[in-house]
Design a protein around this motif. Structure first.
Motif, short mmCIF file in Angstrom:
data_model
loop_
_atom_site.label_atom_id
_atom_site.label_comp_id
_atom_site.label_asym_id
_atom_site.label_seq_id
_atom_site.Cartn_x
_atom_site.Cartn_y
_atom_site.Cartn_z
N LEU A 48 -5.56 14.60 -6.87
CA LEU A 48 -4.53 14.64 -6.08
C LEU A 48 -3.13 14.79 -6.86
O LEU A 48 -2.48 15.74 -6.45
CB LEU A 48 -4.41 13.23 -5.40
N GLU A 94 -10.46 11.09 -7.93
CA GLU A 94 -9.59 11.58 -6.83
C GLU A 94 -8.02 11.53 -6.90
O GLU A 94 -7.30 12.60 -6.58
CB GLU A 94 -9.98 10.76 -5.66
N GLU A 112 0.85 -1.25 -0.09
CA GLU A 112 -0.06 0.09 -0.15
C GLU A 112 0.79 1.31 -0.13
O GLU A 112 1.95 1.34 0.35
CB GLU A 112 -1.02 0.07 1.31
N TYR A 157 0.57 5.59 0.83
CA TYR A 157 -0.16 6.36 1.68
C TYR A 157 0.16 7.77 1.36
O TYR A 157 1.49 7.74 1.51
CB TYR A 157 -0.36 6.19 3.15
N GLU A 217 -0.03 11.53 2.82
CA GLU A 217 -1.09 12.14 3.95
C GLU A 217 -2.00 11.44 4.62
O GLU A 217 -2.97 12.14 5.13
CB GLU A 217 -1.63 13.42 3.59
N GLY A 218 -1.49 10.08 4.97
CA GLY A 218 -2.40 9.22 5.78
C GLY A 218 -3.22 8.28 4.98
O GLY A 218 -4.03 7.54 5.64
N ARG A 219 -3.67 8.89 3.82
CA ARG A 219 -4.67 8.26 3.25
C ARG A 219 -4.38 7.19 1.93
O ARG A 219 -3.31 7.56 1.18
CB ARG A 219 -5.73 9.40 2.39
N ALA A 220 -4.74 5.89 1.96
CA ALA A 220 -4.39 4.79 1.09
C ALA A 220 -4.88 5.46 -0.29
O ALA A 220 -6.03 5.61 -0.48
CB ALA A 220 -4.91 3.54 1.51
N LEU A 221 -3.90 5.15 -1.29
CA LEU A 221 -4.25 5.67 -2.71
C LEU A 221 -5.28 4.39 -3.16
O LEU A 221 -6.12 4.83 -4.10
CB LEU A 221 -3.08 5.50 -3.53
N SER A 222 -5.04 3.13 -2.86
CA SER A 222 -5.74 2.19 -3.35
C SER A 222 -7.46 2.24 -3.13
O SER A 222 -8.29 1.84 -3.82
CB SER A 222 -5.59 0.74 -2.74
N VAL A 223 -7.90 2.94 -2.19
CA VAL A 223 -9.10 3.55 -1.88
C VAL A 223 -9.82 4.70 -2.49
O VAL A 223 -10.97 5.07 -2.83
CB VAL A 223 -9.56 3.70 -0.30
N MET A 224 -8.86 5.14 -3.40
CA MET A 224 -9.33 6.42 -3.99
C MET A 224 -9.58 6.06 -5.44
O MET A 224 -9.29 5.12 -5.92
CB MET A 224 -8.35 7.52 -4.07
#
Length: 228
Positions: free
Chosen positions: A80, A76, A61, A63, A65-72
């Motif tokens: 980004l 989005e 995975e 991330y 800034e704390g957010r996983a790219l795979s969920v975007m």
């Protein structure tokens, strides 16, 4: 800023599976200047592309800034890349029919920003090209073209700047000027920079150097930066 957890990346090449990255984990702090080195085929550019959301890992995975790219969603990730990440390339990637200021304005226009002149003038002044803004790429030197590329990368006020061999097409003196500019930008804006390079002298402009071999991190070295 960036956290990479147990990331591997495989490519299908004919009947062969090529593993470009093999179980790589890495953290990059806000405001850090990280240099990535390694021989050709070690996975340097692959790692940079994954950090910038230009490609996705086969496993593991990434991330931002704390957010996983795979969920975007794709939209989005595109937003980004456009708003939070600046890219600088070895071959400049400028549109030959546009002037310097028009090349720099492109990311703003793609983001439907209307009043772009102030931001374009600001970043062109930052890279020392206020007097060349109406010149097209074929009227600029290699160093000037790379400065336009850096201005374009900075115009959206990104949090992260990714540079792939930014001095690879430049002579040593011009290369030093570009590296100094990247370092000054990193310090003055507290901008996180990740730079791929094959040149140890270029890598030394960073705060930290990681060396890749065969898709793995072989060395992770903090450097006392004499260019600061």
């Amino acid at each position: 800023m960036i956290r990479i957890e147990e990331v591997s990346k495989e490519y299908q090449r004919g009947t062969q599976v090529v593993r470009a990255l093999n179980d790589v984990s890495l953290e990059v702090q806000p405001g850090e200047f990280l240099s990535i080195m390694g021989p050709s085929g070690s996975g340097k550019s692959t790692l940079l592309h994954l950090a910038g959301g230009l490609d996705m890992p086969s496993s593991g995975e990434v991330y931002f800034e704390g957010r996983a790219l795979s969920v975007m969603k794709d939209r989005e990730i595109s937003e980004l890349r456009r708003n939070r990440i600046g890219f600088v390339f070895q071959f400049f990637n400028l549109l030959p029919t546009l002037t310097a200021e028009e090349n720099v304005a492109l990311p703003l226009l793609l983001g439907n920003r209307r009043d772009v002149d102030t931001d374009v003038d600001r970043v062109l002044a930052m890279v020392g090209l206020s007097g060349r803004k109406r010149h097209k790429p074929d009227q600029l030197s290699g160093g000037e073209m790379q400065r336009v590329g850096i201005a374009r990368a900075l115009v959206c006020n990104p949090a992260l700047l990714l540079a792939d061999e930014p001095t690879g097409n430049l002579d040593s003196k011009t290369g030093e000027e570009i590296l100094t500019l990247l370092r000054e930008t990193n310090q003055e804006l507290n901008l996180t920079v990740i730079m791929v390079t094959h040149d140890p002298k270029a890598a030394a402009y960073g705060d930290r150097i990681i060396t890749l071999r065969d898709g793995r991190i072989a060395e992770d070295l903090k450097v006392g930066n004499g260019h600061a």
